[in-house]
Design an enzyme around this catalytic site. Structure first.
Site, short mmCIF file in Angstrom:
data_model
loop_
_atom_site.label_atom_id
_atom_site.label_comp_id
_atom_site.label_asym_id
_atom_site.label_seq_id
_atom_site.Cartn_x
_atom_site.Cartn_y
_atom_site.Cartn_z
N ARG A 100 7.56 -9.11 15.40
CA ARG A 100 7.99 -7.78 14.94
C ARG A 100 6.97 -6.74 15.38
O ARG A 100 5.76 -6.98 15.39
CB ARG A 100 8.11 -7.78 13.42
CG ARG A 100 8.51 -6.46 12.85
CD ARG A 100 8.98 -6.58 11.40
NE ARG A 100 9.41 -5.27 10.96
CZ ARG A 100 8.60 -4.39 10.38
NH1 ARG A 100 7.35 -4.69 10.13
NH2 ARG A 100 9.05 -3.19 10.04
N HIS B 179 4.77 0.09 -0.21
CA HIS B 179 5.52 -0.71 0.76
C HIS B 179 4.63 -1.78 1.37
O HIS B 179 3.40 -1.72 1.27
CB HIS B 179 6.13 0.18 1.84
CG HIS B 179 5.14 1.06 2.56
ND1 HIS B 179 4.56 2.17 1.99
CD2 HIS B 179 4.61 0.98 3.81
CE1 HIS B 179 3.75 2.73 2.85
NE2 HIS B 179 3.75 2.03 3.97
N ASP C 62 0.82 5.16 1.85
CA ASP C 62 0.12 5.84 2.93
C ASP C 62 -0.59 7.07 2.35
O ASP C 62 -0.11 7.67 1.40
CB ASP C 62 1.10 6.25 4.04
CG ASP C 62 1.72 5.03 4.72
OD1 ASP C 62 1.15 3.93 4.61
OD2 ASP C 62 2.79 5.18 5.35
N HIS D 264 0.85 -1.19 0.00
CA HIS D 264 0.00 0.00 0.00
C HIS D 264 0.89 1.24 0.00
O HIS D 264 2.08 1.15 0.29
CB HIS D 264 -0.89 0.02 1.26
CG HIS D 264 -0.11 0.17 2.52
ND1 HIS D 264 0.54 -0.88 3.15
CD2 HIS D 264 0.19 1.27 3.28
CE1 HIS D 264 1.16 -0.45 4.22
NE2 HIS D 264 0.98 0.86 4.33
#
Ligand SMILES: C=C1C[C@]23C[C@@]1(O)CC[C@H]2[C@@]12CCC[C@@](C)(C(=O)O1)[C@H]2[C@@H]3C(=O)O
Ligand SMILES: O=C(O)CCC(=O)C(=O)O
Ligand SMILES: [Fe+2]
Length: 367
Positions: free
Chosen positions: A293, A283, A228, A226
């Site tokens: 994570r 990204h 941002d 996607h």
């Protein structure tokens, strides 16, 4: 950020699947979480032909502005060091994030984001655009998190809220500073921006992302590809790799975690403001076989009702305005409806022939 920004989602409520499956204890990837194998584009890890990596910029370097301009034009993403955000604050935010995500599922669901809401616990909004579930969970903070956090820790919400508030304050200052440097390298001064005096009155939010370890990371997706919607996003990632950016529309490049560094990526609104000069970077986050994570994204946007359009200094006969004016509030609604077609839906001018449109992700298979 005034909570009315959440009005953007009223027309497109998302009835999110909540993770009743406890991803922490699963031994096999269930079919509903199994994505096609991730090698849809070659990854630059282990690829000796492509040696370039995401730029790292030392903010105390006298050439930082120039380096940043170059990184913005060629990558749309870079890492920063010597940014002035205290290490203990980054560690504190990470600690509070871990504390939140390690709560029992039923407890976290008490702070669930409502279908047409913006804040709270849940899976990423973009998950509704994909047939398979994401291997992640998130907690979004827009405005005060107190009401949601009180549901999580009825007698002890202060520590979490205090740290997040301090972090947001630091991030807001840093983002305003980064904006000035980025605009400066386009030849734009604060005075050229109608809302230049309001860089610190920005609308912003925090997105805490948790990616549990995964028995078959090649078949799962932490956060699907996607861009941002922001002007820019400042991301803190813990020491586990996972963030990847799509370079030149052809290969995924891993952004390695560097101790104390922050990742800055350009969002759709800065792409519009720069009249296409700075690409908003596609990204995604992949997951790890043995390590959990955590990442924390600071989503920095303009004041909610300010119209964002290509800066007049960047518009001339050769460079007509590529996008119509749009407010962040309106754009979030457009993104909620059109997802990866949102940017092209506000585009008013086709790219010149021979001009590579780095933001035409629609030809790119996302995921
Ligand atoms: C202000 C916002 C940007 C965001 C949607 C949101 O309302 C809060 C969460 C943000 C986030 C984080 C994960 C990726 C993303 C695409 C999503 O689904 O939620 C972004 C949204 C965005 O930038 O459009
Ligand atoms: O976890 C990551 O590295 C990416 C997070 C992200 O892209 C986001 O929150 O918008
Ligand atoms: Fe993102």
């Amino acid at each position: 950020m005034p909570s009315r920004l959440s009005d953007s989602f009223k027309a497109h409520p998302v009835h999110l699947h909540q993770n009743h499956i406890d991803l922490q204890s699963v031994r096999e990837v269930p079919d509903s979480y199994a994505w096609p194998p991730l090698a849809d584009h070659p990854s630059s890890i282990g690829d000796s032909y492509h040696v370039d990596s995401v730029p790292v910029i030392d903010l105390s370097d006298p050439n930082a502005a120039e380096l940043m301009g170059h990184a913005c034009e060629t990558w749309g993403v870079f890492q920063i060091t010597n940014h002035g955000v205290p290490m203990h604050l980054l560690e504190g935010v990470e600690f509070q994030g871990r504390r939140l995500f390690s709560l029992p599922a039923q407890q976290k669901l008490k702070a669930a984001r409502s279908p047409d809401g913006i804040s709270g616990y849940g899976v990423a909004r973009i998950s509704s655009f994909f047939p398979k579930h994401l291997w992640s969970e998130g907690f979004t903070i827009v405005g005060s998190p107190v009401e949601h956090v009180r549901q999580l820790w009825p007698k002890d919400h202060n520590k979490f809220c205090d740290i997040m508030e301090k972090y947001e304050k630091e991030m807001k200052e840093l983002s305003a500073r980064l904006m000035l440097l980025m605009l400066g390298s386009l030849g734009i001064a604060k005075e050229d921006l109608k809302w230049g005096a309001h860089l610190k009155d920005a609308c912003a939010g925090l997105q805490l992302n948790s990616y549990p370890s995964c028995p078959d990371p090649n078949r799962a997706m932490g956060l699907a590809a996607h861009t941002d919607s922001t002007l820019l996003t400042v991301l803190y990632q813990n020491s586990t790799t996972g963030l990847q950016v799509l370079k030149d529309g052809t290969r995924w490049v891993t952004v390695p975690p560097l101790p104390g560094a922050l990742v800055v990526n350009i969002g759709d609104l800065l792409h519009i403001l720069s009249n296409g000069r700075y690409p908003s970077i596609l990204h995604r986050a992949v997951v790890h076989r043995t390590r959990h994570r955590l990442s924390v994204a600071y989503l920095y946007g303009p004041p909610m009702n300010v119209q964002i359009s290509p800066l007049s200094k960047l518009v001339d006969l050769k460079h007509p305005p590529l996008y119509r004016p749009v407010t962040w509030k309106e754009y979030l609604g457009t993104k909620a409806k059109h997802f990866d077609k949102a940017l092209s839906s506000v585009r008013i001018c086709a790219p010149r022939s021979g001009f590579v449109d780095m933001n035409d992700h629609n030809s790119v298979k996302v995921g």
